[in-house]
Design a protein around this motif. Structure first.
Motif, PDB file in Angstrom:
ATOM      1  N   TYR A  85       0.815  -1.201   0.000  1.00 51.23           N
ATOM      2  CA  TYR A  85       0.000   0.000   0.000  1.00 51.23           C
ATOM      3  C   TYR A  85       0.858   1.264   0.000  1.00 51.23           C
ATOM      4  O   TYR A  85       0.493   2.282   0.554  1.00 51.23           O
ATOM      5  CB  TYR A  85      -0.944  -0.005   1.209  1.00 51.23           C
ATOM      6  N   ARG A  86       2.008   1.174  -0.606  1.00 50.68           N
ATOM      7  CA  ARG A  86       2.925   2.307  -0.667  1.00 50.68           C
ATOM      8  C   ARG A  86       2.291   3.462  -1.428  1.00 50.68           C
ATOM      9  O   ARG A  86       2.389   4.605  -1.032  1.00 50.68           O
ATOM     10  CB  ARG A  86       4.213   1.869  -1.343  1.00 50.68           C
ATOM     11  N   LYS A  90      -6.957   5.050  -4.778  1.00 53.06           N
ATOM     12  CA  LYS A  90      -7.865   5.991  -5.407  1.00 53.06           C
ATOM     13  C   LYS A  90      -9.110   6.114  -4.526  1.00 53.06           C
ATOM     14  O   LYS A  90      -9.674   5.101  -4.108  1.00 53.06           O
ATOM     15  CB  LYS A  90      -8.240   5.473  -6.790  1.00 53.06           C
ATOM     16  N   PRO A  91      -9.550   7.336  -4.213  1.00 50.72           N
ATOM     17  CA  PRO A  91     -10.734   7.475  -3.356  1.00 50.72           C
ATOM     18  C   PRO A  91     -11.986   6.962  -4.051  1.00 50.72           C
ATOM     19  O   PRO A  91     -12.141   7.096  -5.266  1.00 50.72           O
ATOM     20  CB  PRO A  91     -10.814   8.974  -3.088  1.00 50.72           C
ATOM     21  N   ALA A  92     -12.881   6.372  -3.280  1.00 46.23           N
ATOM     22  CA  ALA A  92     -14.128   5.846  -3.827  1.00 46.23           C
ATOM     23  C   ALA A  92     -15.070   6.990  -4.180  1.00 46.23           C
ATOM     24  O   ALA A  92     -15.084   8.037  -3.532  1.00 46.23           O
ATOM     25  CB  ALA A  92     -14.783   4.921  -2.814  1.00 46.23           C
TER      26      ALA A  92
END
Length: 103
Positions: A85-86, A90-92
């Motif tokens: 998770y570096r 993307k935001p939902a």
């Protein structure tokens, strides 16, 4: 001095029993596993499963006693990347609950 029959400590698929037998015999564990599956298949599978369960319970563990250390200390789920998770995710997108146009 002969090697002691014990479960494998580094070549484990389920319990390490078949790999332990292979190490004891000095052959590749894949050969022992394939032979075990073939013999189990031709003996209607039940005796092979029963033998495997007995081996798993009776064979001593080949793992070294490490005291009270956690056995999963060196376990790394993701072997390709250090941190999966570096990059930021993307935001939902917000979804309107009243929008049922897809149905």
């Amino acid at each position: 001095m002969k090697k002691r029959l014990a479960k494998s400590s580094n070549n484990i698929v389920l319990t390490g029993s078949l790999a332990g037998i292979a190490e004891w015999l000095g052959i590749d564990p894949t050969i022992v596993r394939v032979l075990f599956v073939i013999i189990s298949f031709f003996s209607a599978a039940f005796p092979g499963v029963l033998v495997y369960i007995i081996l798993a319970m009776v064979m001593p563990s080949g793992r070294k006693n490490r005291g009270n250390r956690n056995p999963y200390d060196n376990y790394n789920r993701n072997t390709r990347n250090e941190n999966p998770y570096r990059e930021q995710r993307k935001p939902a997108e917000k979804v309107d609950d009243d929008d049922w146009s897809d149905f």
